[in-house]
Write a protein that holds these residues in place. Structure first.
Motif, PDB file in Angstrom:
ATOM      1  N   ARG A  49     -19.837  -5.592   8.621  1.00  0.00           N
ATOM      2  CA  ARG A  49     -19.189  -5.434   9.908  1.00  0.00           C
ATOM      3  C   ARG A  49     -19.229  -6.709  10.737  1.00  0.00           C
ATOM      4  NH1 ARG A  49     -21.584  -0.148  12.551  1.00  0.00           N
ATOM      5  NH2 ARG A  49     -19.671   1.011  12.511  1.00  0.00           N
ATOM      6  N   ARG A  59     -13.807  -1.965  16.773  1.00  0.00           N
ATOM      7  CA  ARG A  59     -12.550  -1.498  16.186  1.00  0.00           C
ATOM      8  C   ARG A  59     -11.379  -1.958  17.043  1.00  0.00           C
ATOM      9  NH1 ARG A  59     -13.320   1.998  12.159  1.00  0.00           N
ATOM     10  NH2 ARG A  59     -15.335   2.982  11.990  1.00  0.00           N
ATOM     11  N   CYS A  60     -10.248  -2.216  16.398  1.00  0.00           N
ATOM     12  CA  CYS A  60      -9.085  -2.699  17.147  1.00  0.00           C
ATOM     13  C   CYS A  60      -8.451  -1.564  17.954  1.00  0.00           C
ATOM     14  CB  CYS A  60      -8.052  -3.316  16.207  1.00  0.00           C
ATOM     15  SG  CYS A  60      -7.237  -2.139  15.115  1.00  0.00           S
ATOM     16  N   GLY A  61      -8.545  -0.326  17.443  1.00  0.00           N
ATOM     17  CA  GLY A  61      -7.992   0.819  18.154  1.00  0.00           C
ATOM     18  C   GLY A  61      -6.498   0.985  17.963  1.00  0.00           C
ATOM     19  N   CYS A  63      -4.824   0.168  14.523  1.00  0.00           N
ATOM     20  CA  CYS A  63      -4.400   0.346  13.131  1.00  0.00           C
ATOM     21  C   CYS A  63      -4.634   1.794  12.670  1.00  0.00           C
ATOM     22  CB  CYS A  63      -5.146  -0.626  12.226  1.00  0.00           C
ATOM     23  SG  CYS A  63      -6.908  -0.276  12.069  1.00  0.00           S
ATOM     24  N   CYS A  66      -8.344   2.913  12.452  1.00  0.00           N
ATOM     25  CA  CYS A  66      -8.990   3.188  13.741  1.00  0.00           C
ATOM     26  C   CYS A  66      -8.500   4.496  14.350  1.00  0.00           C
ATOM     27  CB  CYS A  66      -8.729   2.054  14.723  1.00  0.00           C
ATOM     28  SG  CYS A  66      -9.616   0.537  14.336  1.00  0.00           S
ATOM     29  N   ARG A  96     -11.936   5.997   7.941  1.00  0.00           N
ATOM     30  CA  ARG A  96     -11.929   5.147   9.141  1.00  0.00           C
ATOM     31  C   ARG A  96     -12.266   3.738   8.798  1.00  0.00           C
ATOM     32  NH1 ARG A  96     -13.539   7.299  14.590  1.00  0.00           N
ATOM     33  NH2 ARG A  96     -12.208   5.582  14.980  1.00  0.00           N
TER      34      ARG A  96
END
Length: 96
Positions: A49, A59-61, A63, A66, A96
């Motif tokens: 990570r 997390r990008c939130g 893709c 996510c 995820r």
């Protein structure tokens, strides 16, 4: 004794067993599979990570990974405290 429980390393397999119940003399140093089908279909390697510099990234939130819902059936979901697990694996759901 929780230290002697093996979790199968097969893709989306939630089987577990004490090492002596699985017919082993000691805890294996590598991966353990509960059956030949799981051995033929291992879980993917989990990437680190952290970035090479040691920075933590969230997390990008945006893709698909996510935004995906947790499956609730993989060994990582079942290990979560909200599902009654001990939270010893500390990994996200396989989706995820």
């Amino acid at each position: 004794n929780p230290e002697t429980i093996l979790l199968c390393d097969g893709w989306n397999c939630a089987n577990e067993a004490h090492y002596h119940c699985a017919g082993l003399d000691a805890i294996p140093s590598g991966k353990w599979f509960c059956c030949e089908a799981c051995e033929a279909n291992p879980a993917p390697e989990v990437r680190s990570r952290s970035a090479p510099t040691g920075d933590r990234r969230g997390r990008c939130g945006a893709c698909d990974g996510c935004l995906a819902d947790e499956c609730g059936t993989c060994k990582w979901c079942l290990d979560q405290t909200k599902r009654g697990g001990a939270n010893t694996l500390r990994r996200p759901c396989i989706f995820r």
